[in-house]
Design a protein around this motif. Structure first.
Motif: not given
Length: 433
Positions: A245-257
């Protein structure tokens, strides 16, 4: 098994001349009946003996009167045809439809209360007229390893007529290591990610990780038109891998795998800058928020802006490495090729998820098709018809797009057949054994 084969050959040699009656030998809806003698039961077989145009969608039916069925063997190309016996053991029906043009042999025995038996056989050919609508492909491919969000798509050369869809849907059999609830939904060519009319299966919840799944489309013999039938069955077996599962947050500009729930890697990204609203009212420079799935990947992908030509404001033509597609609107997780200061700080891409070179290359080799990528924080919503955006629809809404409009649960995945066996064959059904 050898006894059954010998019995069939003997029955055919005798030709059922003396003690067998039939209401015809031309059509598949006719029946051959072997009358019992001296209180023995009778046996009826549909299609009738020597029929040359048996209706494939009717299958095979064997019935006993005055007794119960103690043996039924139906074969096609020497292989057993699966079927089921009624609770009272008086009727046997084939599970699936027949292959157009196929030649079938049937042998049955009925036993009466006093132990007297009657044998009957039938040999016939199924109608050979096949429909122009065929299965073009099934996704995932056989042997492929995919993510826990992966749909199953059965794609057709032409749209399946609405009146044929319930039968087609019933003939789609899924088995899996872990029983999984899901539902089918019919997609028009315009709703399909690649323009092929399709029927797609989506689980209610993501698949459990690390299991085998088999999809068998029992398409052969289904009535697709008034007098034409599905041409052949298709079977694919694939593997669900680890839960990625991959989450991408446009507010924090961070991707977590995450892998199986645990964070394994994270990095700073840059998403779409926005500011290019075109005639369709859509800002094509914004990344879409929603539940995406990884699709296909390219070692070097050529990228150009949709709706523009060379010389237009905002035109670009770039070759970008380590590109993993997540939608049909041109969104990828890929290596950053521009200002590195954007990564983790601000959104300045054309709509993709730009990543550091090392992270993009790692992700390219690590991810499966069908991994879940959830993007949040933008004003542009992912449409459920955009790529494999199927998780955007509530499950109840998804289910209403099926011909049967109800969920199904996958059956337990069985062991592989023995060497030399037909990949779609089932063991011979021997009632009462």
């Amino acid at each position: 098994m050898r006894r059954g084969t010998t019995f069939i050959a003997l029955g055919l040699a005798l030709g059922l001349v003396s003690a067998c009656s039939s209401n015809g030998t031309g059509g598949g809806d006719k029946t051959t009946t072997q009358e019992g003698k001296d209180g023995a039961p009778s046996v009826s077989i549909t299609p009738s003996n020597l029929a040359k145009n048996a209706e494939p969608d009717k299958g095979v039916t064997v019935t006993a009167a005055g007794g119960t069925l103690s043996r039924v063997t139906v074969t096609y190309k020497g292989r057993p045809v699966p079927g089921a016996l009624s609770d009272d053991k008086t009727t046997w029906r084939s599970t699936w439809t027949l292959t157009p043009g196929g030649r079938y042999q049937v042998a049955a025995t009925a036993t009466g209360a006093k132990g007297k038996t009657t044998d009957a056989t039938s040999s016939f050919q199924a109608d050979k007229h096949v429909a122009a609508t065929t299965i073009s492909q099934v996704i995932p491919a056989t042997g492929e390893k995919v993510g826990v969000g992966m749909p199953i798509l059965v794609q057709f050369s032409k749209a399946v007529p609405v009146k044929a869809r319930p039968a087609v849907e019933k003939a789609l059999e899924i088995t899996s290591t872990h029983p999984t609830e899901g539902a089918w939904r019919w997609l028009s060519a315009g709703e399909s990610f690649n323009g092929l009319p399709s029927v797609a299966f989506r689980p209610r919840k993501p698949w459990k990780a690390n299991q085998k799944v088999t999809i068998t489309a029992h398409y052969a013999g289904l009535r697709i038109g008034d007098a034409v039938f599905g041409d052949k069955d298709v079977k694919h077996t694939f593997t669900i891998g680890d839960a990625h599962t991959i989450t991408v947050n446009a507010k924090t500009d961070k991707l977590v795998v995450r892998k199986n729930g645990k964070v394994v890697r994270s990095w700073g990204v840059s998403l779409g800058s926005g500011g290019d609203v075109q005639a369709d009212g859509v800002d094509h420079l914004l990344t879409t928020s929603g539940v995406h799935l990884t699709m296909n990947k390219s070692r070097l992908e050529r990228m150009r802006p949709p709706g523009k030509k060379e010389g237009d404001p905002g035109w670009y033509d770039e070759k970008v490495p380590w590109a993993y597609r997540i939608s049909n609107s041109g969104e990828y997780i890929h290596q950053n090729m521009d200002d590195p200061s954007c990564l983790g700080n601000r959104n300045c891409s054309h709509g993709c998820v730009r990543s550091p070179a090392g992270d993009a290359q790692w992700f390219f080799g690590w991810a499966y098709p069908g991994d879940i990528v959830t993007i949040t924080g933008t004003k542009r919503k992912l449409a459920w018809t955009n790529g494999w955006g199927y998780w955007q629809l509530p499950f109840g809404t998804w289910t209403q797009g099926g011909a049967l409009k109800k969920p199904v649960t996958t059956a337990p995945h069985t062991a592989a057949p023995a060497a030399g066996a037909s990949p779609t064959a089932s063991p011979p059904v021997t009632p009462g054994a």
